[in-house]
Design an enzyme around this catalytic site. Structure first.
Site, PDB file in Angstrom:
ATOM      1  N   ASP A  15      -1.360  -2.762  -9.502  1.00 38.85           N
ATOM      2  CA  ASP A  15      -1.574  -1.100  -9.479  1.00 38.85           C
ATOM      3  C   ASP A  15      -1.633  -0.805  -7.709  1.00 38.85           C
ATOM      4  OD1 ASP A  15      -3.112  -3.614  -8.389  1.00 38.85           O
ATOM      5  OD2 ASP A  15      -4.899  -2.489  -8.373  1.00 38.85           O
ATOM      6  N   ASP A  20       0.633  -4.885  -2.652  1.00 39.54           N
ATOM      7  CA  ASP A  20       1.673  -5.608  -3.609  1.00 39.54           C
ATOM      8  C   ASP A  20       2.745  -4.379  -3.278  1.00 39.54           C
ATOM      9  OD1 ASP A  20      -0.955  -4.645  -6.694  1.00 39.54           O
ATOM     10  OD2 ASP A  20      -1.831  -3.707  -4.751  1.00 39.54           O
ATOM     11  N   ASP A 245      -1.971 -10.092  -3.128  1.00 40.38           N
ATOM     12  CA  ASP A 245      -0.547 -10.004  -3.659  1.00 40.38           C
ATOM     13  C   ASP A 245       0.610 -11.106  -3.057  1.00 40.38           C
ATOM     14  OD1 ASP A 245      -2.555  -9.009  -5.585  1.00 40.38           O
ATOM     15  OD2 ASP A 245      -2.022  -7.080  -4.669  1.00 40.38           O
TER      16      ASP A 245
END
Length: 326
Positions: A15, A20, A245
């Site tokens: 996402d 990320d 992440d």
């Protein structure tokens, strides 16, 4: 540099917001890994923005890995973003230009199915809500044994959450999807939010060292996380930048960075408002004992289904990050 025999194959579901993107950079720059596909789900930011951010990151690294747009909302819940944490654009409100790369036409769910079928033994890394993965498993259960390991950034193993006292954001957003994936029989490794906290944050001097690399990727990693840095300070009073992440990706890339792990029955709470999205880890393996099964009735009629990472080698996680950004 890194040593690798044959290239390992990854599929990454994300996402895409600031942390990320750093995790994607780590995978795309790993010499022993081929990223076959990046699939995108609504989470930190709405789907369209998350796709744009994934494409921007791929382009920044100089890669051409295909990016696929997937679910724009959870299976049954109203959608809740995390722009308060990552900025309206997910990238610290840096307002980066639009990427020139375009997403693929195929839906992310079909891309997951096709990519896994074409690459038996592929490793899956999930960095967002598990909506796409749950939909793929429901549509094509045959992919479950074809994924050699599914490394999930999600949950909080018997500890405090980051969106409610009980739950971590990725699992809380779509607990029904998480439950489907966790109980699917896939070989899941859970990398909880707590592993990016405390000593694992990037401290101010370490951020200065990254800035001193003076590479486009190093600047991007820090700039895109500028609202996240402030949010972390407000939320959990950490002394630096927590990167959930990238910690997950470090363990995906080098499993030995997880220094203590064990397999347990892990259930996801979907019924309670108080503990929605909680990852309930049967840490004492009560499910193995018939007496406990009688006491707990249906709740523990399960086998151990998830390998939980409890501790990481902080020094080596950071070294892997630095290597990716230099």
């Amino acid at each position: 540099e890194w040593e690798g025999e044959m290239a390992r194959k990854f599929i990454i579901d994300t996402d895409t917001a600031s942390d990320d993107a750093v995790a994607l950079i780590m995978a795309l720059r790993a010499p022993d890994v081929e990223v076959e596909a990046i699939t995108v789900v609504a989470g930190n930011v709405p789907l369209e923005q998350a796709v744009r951010n994934a494409l921007y990151t791929v382009e920044l690294v100089g890669s051409n890995v295909p990016v696929y747009a997937g679910a724009d909302r959870p299976l049954v819940r109203p959608y809740s973003n995390a722009t308060w944490f990552h900025g309206e654009d997910g990238f610290g409100n840096m307002n980066y230009p639009a990427p020139s790369l375009q997403p693929q036409q195929k839906h992310a769910v079909d891309a997951i199915i096709d990519t896994v079928r074409a690459n038996p033994g592929i490793e899956m890394v999930t960095l967002g809500p598990l909506t796409n993965v749950a939909l793929a498993i429901r549509k094509a259960p045959d992919i479950v044994p074809l994924v050699s390991r599914c490394v999930v950034m999600g949950g909080a193993a018997n500890t405090v959450g980051n969106v409610t006292p009980a739950a971590e954001y990725n699992i809380w957003v779509d607990p029904e999807a998480a439950r489907m994936v966790f109980l699917s029989g896939m070989n899941i490794e859970m990398v909880g939010w707590e592993l990016c906290r405390f000593d694992a944050v990037l401290f101010p001097d370490e951020m200065d060292a990254v800035r001193a690399f003076d590479t486009p990727l190093a600047h991007f990693a820090l700039d895109s996380n500028r609202t996240a840095l402030e949010a972390v300070r407000k939320q959990s009073n950490e002394a630096g930048l927590g990167l959930a992440d990238p910690v997950c990706m470090a363990i995906a890339l080098d499993p030995t960075i997880c220094t203590r792990k064990s397999k347990h029955y892990v259930e996801i709470e979907t019924q309670s408002e108080l503990t929605r999205g909680m990852t309930v880890v049967d840490q004492l393996n009560l499910c193995d004992d018939e007496r406990n099964r009688a006491v707990w009735a249906q709740a523990l009629q399960r086998e151990r289904n998830v390998t939980v990472c409890w501790e990481i080698d902080v020094k080596r996680w950071k070294e892997l990050l630095y290597r990716s950004l230099r």
